[in-house]
Design a protein around this motif. Structure first.
Motif, PDB file in Angstrom:
ATOM      1  N   GLN A 154       0.830  -1.206   0.000  1.00  0.00           N
ATOM      2  CA  GLN A 154       0.000   0.000   0.000  1.00  0.00           C
ATOM      3  C   GLN A 154       0.866   1.259   0.000  1.00  0.00           C
ATOM      4  OE1 GLN A 154      -2.270  -0.881   3.534  1.00  0.00           O
ATOM      5  NE2 GLN A 154      -3.973  -1.757   2.358  1.00  0.00           N
ATOM      6  N   SER A 155       1.914   1.267   0.815  1.00  0.00           N
ATOM      7  CA  SER A 155       2.777   2.450   0.911  1.00  0.00           C
ATOM      8  C   SER A 155       3.551   2.676  -0.378  1.00  0.00           C
ATOM      9  CB  SER A 155       3.753   2.290   2.084  1.00  0.00           C
ATOM     10  OG  SER A 155       3.059   2.215   3.311  1.00  0.00           O
TER      11      SER A 155
ATOM     12  N   GLU B  84       2.518   1.749  -3.302  1.00  0.00           N
ATOM     13  CA  GLU B  84       1.526   2.229  -4.273  1.00  0.00           C
ATOM     14  C   GLU B  84       1.348   3.741  -4.141  1.00  0.00           C
ATOM     15  OE1 GLU B  84      -0.623   2.247  -7.421  1.00  0.00           O
ATOM     16  OE2 GLU B  84       0.041   0.294  -6.669  1.00  0.00           O
ATOM     17  N   GLU B  85       1.261   4.209  -2.895  1.00  0.00           N
ATOM     18  CA  GLU B  85       1.117   5.647  -2.660  1.00  0.00           C
ATOM     19  C   GLU B  85       2.345   6.414  -3.146  1.00  0.00           C
ATOM     20  OE1 GLU B  85       0.408   5.880   1.507  1.00  0.00           O
ATOM     21  OE2 GLU B  85      -1.599   4.997   1.379  1.00  0.00           O
ATOM     22  N   ALA B  86       3.512   5.769  -3.069  1.00  0.00           N
ATOM     23  CA  ALA B  86       4.769   6.422  -3.465  1.00  0.00           C
ATOM     24  C   ALA B  86       5.135   6.148  -4.922  1.00  0.00           C
ATOM     25  CB  ALA B  86       5.904   5.954  -2.547  1.00  0.00           C
ATOM     26  N   ARG B  87       4.271   5.467  -5.655  1.00  0.00           N
ATOM     27  CA  ARG B  87       4.596   5.041  -7.028  1.00  0.00           C
ATOM     28  C   ARG B  87       5.087   6.216  -7.884  1.00  0.00           C
ATOM     29  NH1 ARG B  87       2.486   1.046 -11.066  1.00  0.00           N
ATOM     30  NH2 ARG B  87       1.445  -0.019  -9.340  1.00  0.00           N
TER      31      ARG B  87
ATOM     32  N   GLU C 133       6.117   9.280  -6.993  1.00  0.00           N
ATOM     33  CA  GLU C 133       7.319   9.916  -6.443  1.00  0.00           C
ATOM     34  C   GLU C 133       8.565   9.094  -6.767  1.00  0.00           C
ATOM     35  OE1 GLU C 133       9.401  10.817  -2.100  1.00  0.00           O
ATOM     36  OE2 GLU C 133       7.371  10.000  -2.201  1.00  0.00           O
TER      37      GLU C 133
ATOM     38  N   ALA D 255       5.949  -1.102  -6.503  1.00  0.00           N
ATOM     39  CA  ALA D 255       4.548  -1.264  -6.119  1.00  0.00           C
ATOM     40  C   ALA D 255       3.986  -2.570  -6.678  1.00  0.00           C
ATOM     41  CB  ALA D 255       3.736  -0.072  -6.610  1.00  0.00           C
TER      42      ALA D 255
ATOM     43  N   SER E 139       7.090   0.935   6.656  1.00  0.00           N
ATOM     44  CA  SER E 139       5.910   0.060   6.722  1.00  0.00           C
ATOM     45  C   SER E 139       6.100  -1.021   7.772  1.00  0.00           C
ATOM     46  CB  SER E 139       5.662  -0.578   5.351  1.00  0.00           C
ATOM     47  OG  SER E 139       5.438   0.396   4.363  1.00  0.00           O
TER      48      SER E 139
END
Length: 211
Positions: A21-22, A24-27, A29, A47, A199
């Protein structure tokens, strides 16, 4: 004081889920960072790789944690054709080699990943790679194994290693082609490694109230 944090299979699954999940959020960046020094695909690779690793872990038909870590590594490798695929697959294998059937010590998990990645990629701290985060994190985890807050010490060491990549000239991977032009840039592999360790810290805090 504690004799060390021990993570069971359920905790490892939560770690993989949170990391996926983390990442994916940082994909975006991570891909932007990679675009400055490489092909710009690192965010997608990480991701997608951790989503696949989580699925591989879930589909494992064994109750034995090492078997499921190996299954996660195979799934990561199948999903990611980039250089990072074999590196993290080897990290999962390294962790599997240190795990017990029902769980793994926190320090062993981090060291397993670090040693597996280093063994495959042959990089060391100072090369401006993910090893500038993984190796200091592993050393900190081993040294802090009997403290009340080992993950904070791990993140402090990892964060220092991450920031240090700004002052390094890359000598491994695609970024090495840029020579001194990598100066002043955070290494994308080091950044994603820090996301993964952050994470893990979240899961450890849920697992051990002293964290």
């Amino acid at each position: 004081m504690t004799t060390g944090i021990y993570l069971d299979k359920s905790a490892i699954r939560r770690f993989l889920l949170r990391a996926a999940q983390s990442l994916e959020e940082a994909r975006s960046e991570l891909s932007a960072l990679d675009g400055e020094v490489g092909d710009g695909d690192h965010g997608a690779s990480m991701a997608d790789g951790f989503h696949a690793a989580m699925r591989g872990f879930d589909l494992c038909d064994s109750e034995n944690l090492p078997d499921c870590l190996r299954a996660a590594g195979r799934a990561f490798l199948q999903a990611v054709g980039a250089t990072v695929g074999p590196l993290y697959a080897s990290g999962f294998l390294g962790a599997a080699g240190r795990a017990d059937p029902d769980g793994i010590a926190l320090a062993s998990l981090i060291s397993g990943f670090s040693e597996g990645i280093a063994g495959r990629g042959k990089a060391a701290p100072g090369d401006c790679t993910m090893m500038d985060v993984w190796e200091p994190a592993a050393h900190a985890a081993a040294a802090a194994g009997v403290t009340d807050n080992p993950m904070q010490e791990v993140l402090d060491a990892a964060g220092a290693g991450l920031e240090a990549t700004r002052s390094m000239v890359a000598s491994r991977g695609r970024a090495a082609r840029l020579g001194s032009r990598t100066l002043g840039r955070i290494d994308p592999g080091a950044q994603s490694a820090f996301v993964i360790l952050t994470s893990l810290a979240g899961v450890v805090r849920e697992t051990d109230p002293r964290e």
